[in-house]
Design an enzyme around this catalytic site. Structure first.
Site, PDB file in Angstrom:
ATOM      1  N   ARG A  15      16.104 -41.569 -62.052  1.00  0.00           N
ATOM      2  CA  ARG A  15      17.044 -42.490 -62.087  1.00  0.00           C
ATOM      3  C   ARG A  15      18.070 -42.200 -60.821  1.00  0.00           C
ATOM      4  NH1 ARG A  15      13.763 -44.008 -64.577  1.00  0.00           N
ATOM      5  NH2 ARG A  15      13.205 -44.712 -66.735  1.00  0.00           N
ATOM      6  N   GLY A  17      17.490 -43.425 -57.825  1.00  0.00           N
ATOM      7  CA  GLY A  17      17.453 -44.530 -56.932  1.00  0.00           C
ATOM      8  C   GLY A  17      16.367 -44.277 -55.954  1.00  0.00           C
ATOM      9  N   LYS A  18      15.492 -43.586 -56.137  1.00  0.00           N
ATOM     10  CA  LYS A  18      14.558 -43.275 -55.020  1.00  0.00           C
ATOM     11  C   LYS A  18      13.664 -44.472 -54.936  1.00  0.00           C
ATOM     12  CE  LYS A  18      11.800 -40.335 -58.183  1.00  0.00           C
ATOM     13  NZ  LYS A  18      12.755 -40.879 -59.363  1.00  0.00           N
ATOM     14  N   SER A  19      13.240 -44.925 -56.060  1.00  0.00           N
ATOM     15  CA  SER A  19      12.167 -46.045 -55.889  1.00  0.00           C
ATOM     16  C   SER A  19      12.917 -47.335 -55.106  1.00  0.00           C
ATOM     17  CB  SER A  19      11.488 -46.472 -57.310  1.00  0.00           C
ATOM     18  OG  SER A  19      10.939 -45.372 -57.719  1.00  0.00           O
ATOM     19  N   THR A  38       1.131 -45.800 -60.210  1.00  0.00           N
ATOM     20  CA  THR A  38       0.328 -44.492 -60.946  1.00  0.00           C
ATOM     21  C   THR A  38       0.493 -44.404 -62.240  1.00  0.00           C
ATOM     22  OG1 THR A  38       1.854 -43.028 -60.275  1.00  0.00           O
ATOM     23  CG2 THR A  38       0.090 -43.392 -58.485  1.00  0.00           C
ATOM     24  N   HIS A  53       9.843 -53.624 -63.624  1.00  0.00           N
ATOM     25  CA  HIS A  53       9.753 -53.023 -62.323  1.00  0.00           C
ATOM     26  C   HIS A  53       8.901 -54.246 -61.349  1.00  0.00           C
ATOM     27  CE1 HIS A  53      10.846 -49.033 -61.441  1.00  0.00           C
ATOM     28  NE2 HIS A  53      10.932 -48.627 -62.917  1.00  0.00           N
ATOM     29  N   ARG A  57      10.682 -56.289 -58.254  1.00  0.00           N
ATOM     30  CA  ARG A  57       9.984 -56.145 -57.061  1.00  0.00           C
ATOM     31  C   ARG A  57       9.921 -58.040 -56.643  1.00  0.00           C
ATOM     32  NH1 ARG A  57       6.838 -52.447 -59.100  1.00  0.00           N
ATOM     33  NH2 ARG A  57       5.041 -53.826 -59.221  1.00  0.00           N
ATOM     34  N   GLU A  65      -2.805 -50.931 -59.747  1.00  0.00           N
ATOM     35  CA  GLU A  65      -2.652 -49.965 -60.537  1.00  0.00           C
ATOM     36  C   GLU A  65      -3.660 -48.853 -60.407  1.00  0.00           C
ATOM     37  OE1 GLU A  65      -1.901 -51.914 -64.437  1.00  0.00           O
ATOM     38  OE2 GLU A  65      -0.058 -52.872 -63.818  1.00  0.00           O
ATOM     39  N   ASP A  86       3.996 -45.069 -55.995  1.00  0.00           N
ATOM     40  CA  ASP A  86       5.043 -44.744 -56.827  1.00  0.00           C
ATOM     41  C   ASP A  86       4.474 -44.277 -58.168  1.00  0.00           C
ATOM     42  OD1 ASP A  86       7.564 -44.334 -58.145  1.00  0.00           O
ATOM     43  OD2 ASP A  86       8.230 -46.292 -57.717  1.00  0.00           O
TER      44      ASP A  86
END
Length: 179
Positions: A15, A17-19, A38, A53, A57, A65, A86
């Site tokens: 959590r 904030g990397k994504s 993944t 997610h 996006r 996937e 990701d």
């Protein structure tokens, strides 16, 4: 202005904030975007997380996937796109659960990243900054993840650590317009 990096590694904790940062980086490329997920939806909570997610996006992303074979997934991406993987942490966990040779799979991944015709952004957790896991499997995973992150970072043109939503550039130069 520097060219968009061919390989970027975005690291951080859970959590952190990397994504979100990786998605903003991908968007800054002004190319079609492909998200290679993944994760696997084994329970209701994960199914909801994946759905959120996708919604966050938006429709401008192609999603593939693929929990195990990232190289094949990257090969299937339309030319002149930017690819966001990701995440490498779940990929490694999936490899361990599949009981494959993780060194061989890592080598295959590194080759695929270096030969990808498209720029690739990889998201990964930095798992070595917390407590020492109390199980042999946990320690093995932590060590393998640390080695994987190091190998991808060595090869990367850009490496960024994200903490509390703030990016710290470790290697390379962020494209213009990024914080």
């Amino acid at each position: 202005m520097p060219a968009f990096p061919h390989l970027s590694l975005i690291l951080g904790g859970a959590r952190s904030g990397k994504s979100a940062f990786a998605e903003a980086l991908a968007t800054s490329a002004n190319r079609p975007r492909t998200y290679i997920a993944t994760s696997q939806a084994f329970d209701v909570e994960m199914k909801a997380k994946i759905a959120k997610h996708r919604q966050d996006r938006g429709p401008d992303w192609q999603t593939i996937e693929e929990p195990l074979d990232l190289v094949s997934a990257m090969t299937a991406v339309t030319p002149n796109s930017v690819v966001l993987v990701d995440c490498l942490t779940l990929w490694l966990s999936n490899q361990m659960h599949a009981e494959v040779d993780t060194d061989s799979e890592t080598t295959k991944l590194l080759t695929g990243l270096s030969t990808s015709p498209n720029p690739v952004i990889c998201v990964s957790n930095e798992v070595g900054m917390g407590l020492v896991p109390d199980t042999p499997l946990g320690r093995q995973f932590r060590d393998l993840q640390g080695r994987l992150n190091r190998k991808v970072a060595e090869q990367a043109d850009l490496a960024v650590f994200v903490a509390a939503g703030l990016p710290l550039t470790l290697k390379g130069t962020l494209p213009e317009g990024m914080i």
